[in-house]
Design a protein around this motif. Sequence first.
Motif, PDB file in Angstrom:
ATOM      1  N   ARG A 159       0.843  -1.201   0.000  1.00  0.00           N
ATOM      2  CA  ARG A 159       0.000   0.000   0.000  1.00  0.00           C
ATOM      3  C   ARG A 159       0.876   1.246   0.000  1.00  0.00           C
ATOM      4  NH1 ARG A 159      -3.889  -2.589   4.102  1.00  0.00           N
ATOM      5  NH2 ARG A 159      -5.677  -3.183   2.811  1.00  0.00           N
ATOM      6  N   GLU A 160       0.257   2.367  -0.251  1.00  0.00           N
ATOM      7  CA  GLU A 160       0.914   3.654  -0.055  1.00  0.00           C
ATOM      8  C   GLU A 160       0.874   3.960   1.436  1.00  0.00           C
ATOM      9  OE1 GLU A 160      -1.000   6.554  -2.513  1.00  0.00           O
ATOM     10  OE2 GLU A 160      -0.871   5.309  -4.317  1.00  0.00           O
ATOM     11  N   ILE A 161       2.039   4.093   2.047  1.00  0.00           N
ATOM     12  CA  ILE A 161       2.088   4.273   3.499  1.00  0.00           C
ATOM     13  C   ILE A 161       2.465   5.682   3.915  1.00  0.00           C
ATOM     14  CG2 ILE A 161       2.600   1.833   3.899  1.00  0.00           C
ATOM     15  CD1 ILE A 161       5.541   2.734   4.432  1.00  0.00           C
ATOM     16  N   ASP A 162       2.900   6.502   2.964  1.00  0.00           N
ATOM     17  CA  ASP A 162       3.273   7.877   3.314  1.00  0.00           C
ATOM     18  C   ASP A 162       3.378   8.689   2.030  1.00  0.00           C
ATOM     19  OD1 ASP A 162       3.895  10.018   4.910  1.00  0.00           O
ATOM     20  OD2 ASP A 162       5.834   9.248   5.586  1.00  0.00           O
ATOM     21  N   GLU A 163       3.361  10.006   2.185  1.00  0.00           N
ATOM     22  CA  GLU A 163       3.556  10.912   1.062  1.00  0.00           C
ATOM     23  C   GLU A 163       4.411  12.069   1.556  1.00  0.00           C
ATOM     24  OE1 GLU A 163       0.954  13.075  -2.516  1.00  0.00           O
ATOM     25  OE2 GLU A 163      -0.042  11.981  -0.904  1.00  0.00           O
ATOM     26  N   LEU A 164       5.537  12.312   0.885  1.00  0.00           N
ATOM     27  CA  LEU A 164       6.521  13.279   1.347  1.00  0.00           C
ATOM     28  C   LEU A 164       6.574  14.491   0.436  1.00  0.00           C
ATOM     29  CD1 LEU A 164       9.499  10.879   2.166  1.00  0.00           C
ATOM     30  CD2 LEU A 164       7.636  11.594   3.673  1.00  0.00           C
ATOM     31  N   LEU A 165       6.744  15.643   1.050  1.00  0.00           N
ATOM     32  CA  LEU A 165       6.934  16.879   0.315  1.00  0.00           C
ATOM     33  C   LEU A 165       8.417  17.094   0.031  1.00  0.00           C
ATOM     34  CD1 LEU A 165       4.572  19.209   2.386  1.00  0.00           C
ATOM     35  CD2 LEU A 165       4.116  18.222   0.123  1.00  0.00           C
ATOM     36  N   PHE A 188       7.238   6.247  -5.781  1.00  0.00           N
ATOM     37  CA  PHE A 188       7.199   6.953  -7.065  1.00  0.00           C
ATOM     38  C   PHE A 188       6.789   8.400  -6.821  1.00  0.00           C
ATOM     39  CE2 PHE A 188       3.191   4.728  -6.338  1.00  0.00           C
ATOM     40  CZ  PHE A 188       2.256   5.752  -6.439  1.00  0.00           C
ATOM     41  N   LEU A 189       6.914   9.222  -7.856  1.00  0.00           N
ATOM     42  CA  LEU A 189       6.494  10.618  -7.779  1.00  0.00           C
ATOM     43  C   LEU A 189       5.036  10.750  -8.188  1.00  0.00           C
ATOM     44  CD1 LEU A 189       9.437  12.671  -9.324  1.00  0.00           C
ATOM     45  CD2 LEU A 189       9.087  11.977  -6.952  1.00  0.00           C
ATOM     46  N   ARG A 190       4.321  11.600  -7.478  1.00  0.00           N
ATOM     47  CA  ARG A 190       2.977  12.020  -7.874  1.00  0.00           C
ATOM     48  C   ARG A 190       3.093  13.464  -8.352  1.00  0.00           C
ATOM     49  NH1 ARG A 190      -0.561  10.581  -3.416  1.00  0.00           N
ATOM     50  NH2 ARG A 190      -1.049   8.681  -4.594  1.00  0.00           N
ATOM     51  N   LEU A 191       2.733  13.688  -9.607  1.00  0.00           N
ATOM     52  CA  LEU A 191       2.955  15.005 -10.220  1.00  0.00           C
ATOM     53  C   LEU A 191       1.648  15.563 -10.750  1.00  0.00           C
ATOM     54  CD1 LEU A 191       5.119  17.096 -11.163  1.00  0.00           C
ATOM     55  CD2 LEU A 191       5.198  15.825 -13.328  1.00  0.00           C
ATOM     56  N   ARG A 192       1.365  16.810 -10.395  1.00  0.00           N
ATOM     57  CA  ARG A 192       0.202  17.533 -10.902  1.00  0.00           C
ATOM     58  C   ARG A 192       0.724  18.709 -11.720  1.00  0.00           C
ATOM     59  NH1 ARG A 192      -0.014  16.295  -5.687  1.00  0.00           N
ATOM     60  NH2 ARG A 192      -1.718  15.027  -4.851  1.00  0.00           N
ATOM     61  N   VAL A 193       0.289  18.790 -12.981  1.00  0.00           N
ATOM     62  CA  VAL A 193       0.876  19.809 -13.855  1.00  0.00           C
ATOM     63  C   VAL A 193      -0.078  20.118 -15.002  1.00  0.00           C
ATOM     64  CG1 VAL A 193       2.081  18.072 -15.252  1.00  0.00           C
ATOM     65  CG2 VAL A 193       2.973  20.416 -15.156  1.00  0.00           C
ATOM     66  N   ALA A 264       3.706  21.053  -6.868  1.00  0.00           N
ATOM     67  CA  ALA A 264       3.186  20.124  -7.869  1.00  0.00           C
ATOM     68  C   ALA A 264       3.600  18.677  -7.648  1.00  0.00           C
ATOM     69  CB  ALA A 264       3.656  20.560  -9.258  1.00  0.00           C
ATOM     70  N   VAL A 265       4.652  18.442  -6.870  1.00  0.00           N
ATOM     71  CA  VAL A 265       5.211  17.095  -6.782  1.00  0.00           C
ATOM     72  C   VAL A 265       5.283  16.625  -5.337  1.00  0.00           C
ATOM     73  CG1 VAL A 265       7.621  17.877  -6.660  1.00  0.00           C
ATOM     74  CG2 VAL A 265       7.090  15.606  -7.586  1.00  0.00           C
ATOM     75  N   THR A 266       5.005  15.352  -5.137  1.00  0.00           N
ATOM     76  CA  THR A 266       5.223  14.680  -3.856  1.00  0.00           C
ATOM     77  C   THR A 266       5.820  13.311  -4.144  1.00  0.00           C
ATOM     78  OG1 THR A 266       2.974  13.794  -3.841  1.00  0.00           O
ATOM     79  CG2 THR A 266       3.354  15.861  -2.642  1.00  0.00           C
ATOM     80  N   ALA A 267       6.397  12.718  -3.125  1.00  0.00           N
ATOM     81  CA  ALA A 267       6.935  11.361  -3.242  1.00  0.00           C
ATOM     82  C   ALA A 267       6.017  10.418  -2.478  1.00  0.00           C
ATOM     83  CB  ALA A 267       8.350  11.295  -2.687  1.00  0.00           C
ATOM     84  N   VAL A 268       5.494   9.420  -3.156  1.00  0.00           N
ATOM     85  CA  VAL A 268       4.605   8.432  -2.552  1.00  0.00           C
ATOM     86  C   VAL A 268       5.446   7.243  -2.100  1.00  0.00           C
ATOM     87  CG1 VAL A 268       2.656   6.890  -2.943  1.00  0.00           C
ATOM     88  CG2 VAL A 268       2.689   9.167  -3.989  1.00  0.00           C
TER      89      VAL A 268
END
Length: 726
Positions: A159-165, A188-193, A264-268
């Motif tokens: 699962r996704e256990i954390d999301e980092l800025l 992986f990276l989560r990117l909104r653009v 725009a970006v976080t690390a999952v």
Amino acid sequence: MSATIVLSALGVCEAWINGTAISDDRLTPGWTSYEWRLHYVKHDVTHLVDDESTVEILVGNGWYRGRLGWIETKRYGEEIAAFAELRILFVDGHEQIITTDESWTVEPSEITSNDFYDGQTIDARRRASEGIHGPAAGTVHAVSYPVDRLEPDTAPPVREIDELLPQKIWHSPSGKVLIDFGVNIVGFLRLRVRGERGHVITARHAEVLENGELAVRTLRSAGSIDTFILSGDDDRFEPTLTFHGFRYAELSGWHLELEDLAQAVTAVVISSDLRRTGYFECSVPDVNQLHENIVRGMRGNFIDIPTDCPQRDERLGWTGDIAAFAPTAAFLFDTKAFLADWLKDVALEQAQRDGIVPYIVPDILKYAVVPQPGAGAEEAAAFWSDAAVWVPWELWRAYGDSSVLEASFESMLAHGRRVQTLLSPSGVWDTGFQFGDWLDPDAPADRPGAAKANPAVVATACAFRTADRIRAAAEILGRDAEANEFRNAATRLRNAFQNQYVADRRITSDCTTVYALALVFGLLDPEQVEWAADRLATLVRESDYRISTGFAGTPFIADALTSTGHLDDAYKLFLQRECPSWLYPVTMGATTIWERWDSMLPDGTINPGDMTSFNHYALGAVADWMHREIGGLAPIDAGYSQILIAPKISEGIDWAQTSLETPHGHANVRWERDGSSVNLSATVPAGSTAVLQWPGAQDQVLEAGRHSIALPLRQHTTTASTFAPV
């Protein structure tokens, strides 16, 4: 009405009903020895089913058709496929069953490529699909797989256990956009653009920097690059069919300001969703960071199976790593179901190899296009293959459930018997390939197996420990014949070790690893223990308390010193900050455990060897000693029905606290120096008792509940604990 769905894949998959994800699981159904078994998962989807419903399944290559190994191997299969069975039970008792068959259709995907090593490409322009019933839809066909090989997945899902800025965003010396997420993670990276249609952004991932740039040499052939193609609208990219080991990301094609990227970006972060059970903290910040690095390293490498590393062209279930780390793993997290499931594949792979336990499980290396010496398991190897015995033993020790031993016992027997056939006429294990004391810090960078310890000494010591563990397991299970068989085998191995390798108050190769193994495994007579322990302490002092052991010796050296009255030496070795040592990587900014003691050299350059990872948990096996000896919390009986509270206190640490969610409830030990006294508090869970052991005092039984005790600060000089941990 109620509804459930069963889901599996040859590959990895995600599923939706009416556009809503059926779960937050990732990489379903995980990695098993696909030749003989395949997991499925089951979910209650009552809340998702409507009068008319659409089921969609996304299928990726995963481990089944993806690239695996640093040498070329055949894939498990050439076609990926999904399996689903939706069962809808109506209030009148009627049941409707909808299964995957040739009536299903396939529609175009925005994902144009996906691979664990090389990354994922997402073309957002393809999201404007014509729908599953449109002209772009294609047909499917059935892929053959024996239904009787499907079995439920009993281990926790990924699962996704954390999301980092981002912690920092800047331009590298060459002008590349770099992002630092602060810690080394897996995900992986989560990117909104939003940008021009067709514009391409790529994200490359790595664990460290070198000369101010992304250090990718350590990835070897793994590309670790995700590619995002913009639609011209608001895009959200999530490459969930891949994962990377990284702290840093390099973005190419970023067309906005760096300040915009920060939003725009976080690390999952992903991992198998294991329940945290064990904790440790003390007065030394660097030690706390080391422990946190061990936890984070385990998280990153427990992705459906226990792997060696999460970043390069490997990420395989190396048996030697978990053989070293199993005691620590079973303390930090509830790993019972996770490792018990992996042990099924150990037994399956072994059964096809006449009792040989391969070096990795599942064993993809048996499909090497051009086999390489030492890459695939032509025969059992000490320590690595011993995982078939050592891992189930540690699960029994941690959880007190003999069914774990019962389930693995035939595998344990097969391995033990296989080893007996490999012994030379003198009774020692000096034949065949051995990893030995892998990654001895004195080994050349390009020869990781060139250790100080004679590999035959290591192998024979491990063979003895394995035989003795099988003997003990057989006694627990009431298998008298097997207990007698391996009692005799252990006696023969011990005698052979003595005859071949012990002479003139020395053990052959006269290095720290051989003394540590001989002392901890019980290969020496009482009169030999004293001189061997003194010799070990002398070698540690002569090294100026720098570590000198590799994979085989590292889990045991601190215990060998502690149990023989050399506690001060154990503390000095543990608290050393110069290279090589456990704390040296901490001083270099490490946030996970390194594969090599010097994966990064003191000048900030990367070890020149072609096998260098910054996220390997094996050398973090010292946490087991930290929990038991510094923290003072250990089982007397398997499963902690009786607990040993016996912290060993020396210079350098002023207080420590250790806690564990045992099978009986919460246990906790905290101690703190107070002048010439030590204030100790302990919590004993209901259903357990504890024994407090303190130098110069009689053992004290503590019943369930909370206890606060003042104790005199005395030197720990005992040669062994009255209650040795099981």
